[in-house]
Design a protein around this motif. Sequence first.
Motif, PDB file in Angstrom:
ATOM      1  N   SER A 108       0.847  -1.191   0.000  1.00  0.00           N
ATOM      2  CA  SER A 108       0.000   0.000   0.000  1.00  0.00           C
ATOM      3  C   SER A 108       0.887   1.247   0.000  1.00  0.00           C
ATOM      4  O   SER A 108       2.075   1.191   0.313  1.00  0.00           O
ATOM      5  CB  SER A 108      -0.965  -0.022   1.173  1.00  0.00           C
ATOM      6  OG  SER A 108      -0.293  -0.340   2.347  1.00  0.00           O
ATOM      7  N   PRO A 109       0.297   2.410  -0.363  1.00  0.00           N
ATOM      8  CA  PRO A 109       1.089   3.638  -0.493  1.00  0.00           C
ATOM      9  C   PRO A 109       1.841   3.995   0.791  1.00  0.00           C
ATOM     10  O   PRO A 109       1.391   3.706   1.890  1.00  0.00           O
ATOM     11  CB  PRO A 109       0.037   4.691  -0.800  1.00  0.00           C
ATOM     12  CG  PRO A 109      -1.123   3.969  -1.343  1.00  0.00           C
ATOM     13  CD  PRO A 109      -1.117   2.625  -0.699  1.00  0.00           C
ATOM     14  N   SER A 110       2.996   4.659   0.620  1.00  0.00           N
ATOM     15  CA  SER A 110       3.848   4.967   1.774  1.00  0.00           C
ATOM     16  C   SER A 110       3.507   6.292   2.456  1.00  0.00           C
ATOM     17  O   SER A 110       3.919   6.520   3.578  1.00  0.00           O
ATOM     18  CB  SER A 110       5.315   4.983   1.335  1.00  0.00           C
ATOM     19  OG  SER A 110       5.520   6.036   0.411  1.00  0.00           O
ATOM     20  N   THR A 111       2.775   7.170   1.766  1.00  0.00           N
ATOM     21  CA  THR A 111       2.475   8.471   2.377  1.00  0.00           C
ATOM     22  C   THR A 111       0.967   8.631   2.574  1.00  0.00           C
ATOM     23  O   THR A 111       0.176   8.015   1.847  1.00  0.00           O
ATOM     24  CB  THR A 111       2.950   9.645   1.483  1.00  0.00           C
ATOM     25  OG1 THR A 111       2.201   9.601   0.251  1.00  0.00           O
ATOM     26  CG2 THR A 111       4.432   9.548   1.175  1.00  0.00           C
ATOM     27  N   ILE A 112       0.596   9.463   3.544  1.00  0.00           N
ATOM     28  CA  ILE A 112      -0.833   9.699   3.792  1.00  0.00           C
ATOM     29  C   ILE A 112      -1.479  10.374   2.574  1.00  0.00           C
ATOM     30  O   ILE A 112      -2.650  10.115   2.261  1.00  0.00           O
ATOM     31  CB  ILE A 112      -1.068  10.507   5.106  1.00  0.00           C
ATOM     32  CG1 ILE A 112      -2.556  10.696   5.400  1.00  0.00           C
ATOM     33  CG2 ILE A 112      -0.370  11.847   5.093  1.00  0.00           C
ATOM     34  CD1 ILE A 112      -3.338   9.433   5.649  1.00  0.00           C
ATOM     35  N   GLU A 113      -0.700  11.187   1.839  1.00  0.00           N
ATOM     36  CA  GLU A 113      -1.246  11.862   0.650  1.00  0.00           C
ATOM     37  C   GLU A 113      -1.628  10.823  -0.414  1.00  0.00           C
ATOM     38  O   GLU A 113      -2.715  10.889  -1.002  1.00  0.00           O
ATOM     39  CB  GLU A 113      -0.228  12.876   0.082  1.00  0.00           C
ATOM     40  CG  GLU A 113      -0.067  14.141   0.926  1.00  0.00           C
ATOM     41  CD  GLU A 113       0.717  13.916   2.223  1.00  0.00           C
ATOM     42  OE1 GLU A 113       1.560  12.992   2.270  1.00  0.00           O
ATOM     43  OE2 GLU A 113       0.482  14.662   3.201  1.00  0.00           O
ATOM     44  N   ALA A 114      -0.738   9.862  -0.653  1.00  0.00           N
ATOM     45  CA  ALA A 114      -1.032   8.825  -1.660  1.00  0.00           C
ATOM     46  C   ALA A 114      -2.195   7.936  -1.193  1.00  0.00           C
ATOM     47  O   ALA A 114      -3.002   7.483  -2.007  1.00  0.00           O
ATOM     48  CB  ALA A 114       0.211   7.983  -1.942  1.00  0.00           C
ATOM     49  N   LYS A 115      -2.270   7.700   0.112  1.00  0.00           N
ATOM     50  CA  LYS A 115      -3.385   6.891   0.637  1.00  0.00           C
ATOM     51  C   LYS A 115      -4.728   7.572   0.342  1.00  0.00           C
ATOM     52  O   LYS A 115      -5.696   6.924  -0.040  1.00  0.00           O
ATOM     53  CB  LYS A 115      -3.240   6.687   2.153  1.00  0.00           C
ATOM     54  CG  LYS A 115      -2.142   5.698   2.540  1.00  0.00           C
ATOM     55  CD  LYS A 115      -2.039   5.603   4.057  1.00  0.00           C
ATOM     56  CE  LYS A 115      -0.681   5.160   4.530  1.00  0.00           C
ATOM     57  NZ  LYS A 115      -0.404   3.797   4.713  1.00  0.00           N
ATOM     58  N   CYS A 116      -4.781   8.885   0.541  1.00  0.00           N
ATOM     59  CA  CYS A 116      -6.026   9.634   0.295  1.00  0.00           C
ATOM     60  C   CYS A 116      -6.419   9.571  -1.183  1.00  0.00           C
ATOM     61  O   CYS A 116      -7.581   9.328  -1.514  1.00  0.00           O
ATOM     62  CB  CYS A 116      -5.860  11.107   0.683  1.00  0.00           C
ATOM     63  SG  CYS A 116      -5.606  11.379   2.438  1.00  0.00           S
ATOM     64  N   VAL A 117      -5.445   9.802  -2.078  1.00  0.00           N
ATOM     65  CA  VAL A 117      -5.770   9.821  -3.512  1.00  0.00           C
ATOM     66  C   VAL A 117      -6.137   8.413  -3.998  1.00  0.00           C
ATOM     67  O   VAL A 117      -7.071   8.246  -4.779  1.00  0.00           O
ATOM     68  CB  VAL A 117      -4.612  10.423  -4.352  1.00  0.00           C
ATOM     69  CG1 VAL A 117      -4.985  10.458  -5.833  1.00  0.00           C
ATOM     70  CG2 VAL A 117      -4.268  11.828  -3.873  1.00  0.00           C
ATOM     71  N   GLN A 118      -5.439   7.389  -3.500  1.00  0.00           N
ATOM     72  CA  GLN A 118      -5.774   6.026  -3.920  1.00  0.00           C
ATOM     73  C   GLN A 118      -7.191   5.652  -3.457  1.00  0.00           C
ATOM     74  O   GLN A 118      -7.974   5.061  -4.212  1.00  0.00           O
ATOM     75  CB  GLN A 118      -4.764   5.018  -3.371  1.00  0.00           C
ATOM     76  CG  GLN A 118      -4.968   3.639  -3.981  1.00  0.00           C
ATOM     77  CD  GLN A 118      -3.973   2.619  -3.458  1.00  0.00           C
ATOM     78  OE1 GLN A 118      -3.915   2.348  -2.266  1.00  0.00           O
ATOM     79  NE2 GLN A 118      -3.186   2.059  -4.357  1.00  0.00           N
ATOM     80  N   ASP A 119      -7.533   6.023  -2.226  1.00  0.00           N
ATOM     81  CA  ASP A 119      -8.891   5.747  -1.742  1.00  0.00           C
ATOM     82  C   ASP A 119      -9.926   6.459  -2.611  1.00  0.00           C
ATOM     83  O   ASP A 119     -10.938   5.872  -2.997  1.00  0.00           O
ATOM     84  CB  ASP A 119      -9.058   6.204  -0.276  1.00  0.00           C
ATOM     85  CG  ASP A 119      -8.487   5.183   0.709  1.00  0.00           C
ATOM     86  OD1 ASP A 119      -7.918   4.176   0.252  1.00  0.00           O
ATOM     87  OD2 ASP A 119      -8.616   5.409   1.931  1.00  0.00           O
ATOM     88  N   ALA A 120      -9.672   7.721  -2.935  1.00  0.00           N
ATOM     89  CA  ALA A 120     -10.615   8.492  -3.748  1.00  0.00           C
ATOM     90  C   ALA A 120     -10.778   7.866  -5.133  1.00  0.00           C
ATOM     91  O   ALA A 120     -11.897   7.734  -5.640  1.00  0.00           O
ATOM     92  CB  ALA A 120     -10.135   9.940  -3.867  1.00  0.00           C
TER      93      ALA A 120
END
Length: 214
Positions: A108-120
Amino acid sequence: MLEKEIIDFAKEYIEELFEGEFSGHDYWHTIRVFKLAKYIAKIEGADEFIVMLSSLLHDVDDRKIFPKTYDGKKNAVYFMEKCGLDDEIIFKVLNVIDEISFGKNEKSPSTIEAKCVQDADRLDAIGAIGIGRAFAYGGNKNRAMYDPKISPKLNMTKEEYRSSKSTTINHFYEKLFRLKDLMNTETGKKIAIKRDAFMRKFVDEFMREWNVEF
Ligand code: ADP
Ligand code: NI
């Protein structure tokens, strides 16, 4: 340029870039991902500017849409350099774009920013919009809506998935019903649960109508 100006400029840029694109990754998909990602970022405490810019640029170098122009991060880099953004920001945005396309079996993504965009991005593939996109994609690729003779194939490799000629109903079992459990953030998960329930109700009703005996 001010951050707000860059975001407005990015919206104009993608509107032009995605003109005539109806395969499921169009201008409105990007705008929906942008709105969802911004909302998730606010609650999760992520860097909102990085999330907003990454979500707007997340599909601009997609090789499925721009096979002829694909050349590394060409469009995203071109756009950000034109805005005069620092290398540090450009690097962060490119990292988000890279990480959100991880397949389901990868990390899964390493940064909280990438986590947000991947979820969206994943949220836009489920719920009522997800249903609409799936059938639009199937039509675009000349796939059958449903065929009782073809059963879903779970655990496909990336290559099998890309070359699969499966039906649109099978796509729900092969991908869409699994996205809820792949959410990175609590905020994303909450929205996913609601959208997933609606999608399951739709598929149940589709099968009920298909199999009804008069
Ligand atoms: P991503 O690049 O975000 O992983 P895809 O290109 O796999 O997305 O899918 C774009 C949209 O098309 C999504 O809404 C997805 O559900 C839909 N889609 C992809 N493959 C299929 C398929 N085989 N049948 C129906 N819909 C599909
Ligand atoms: Ni997308």
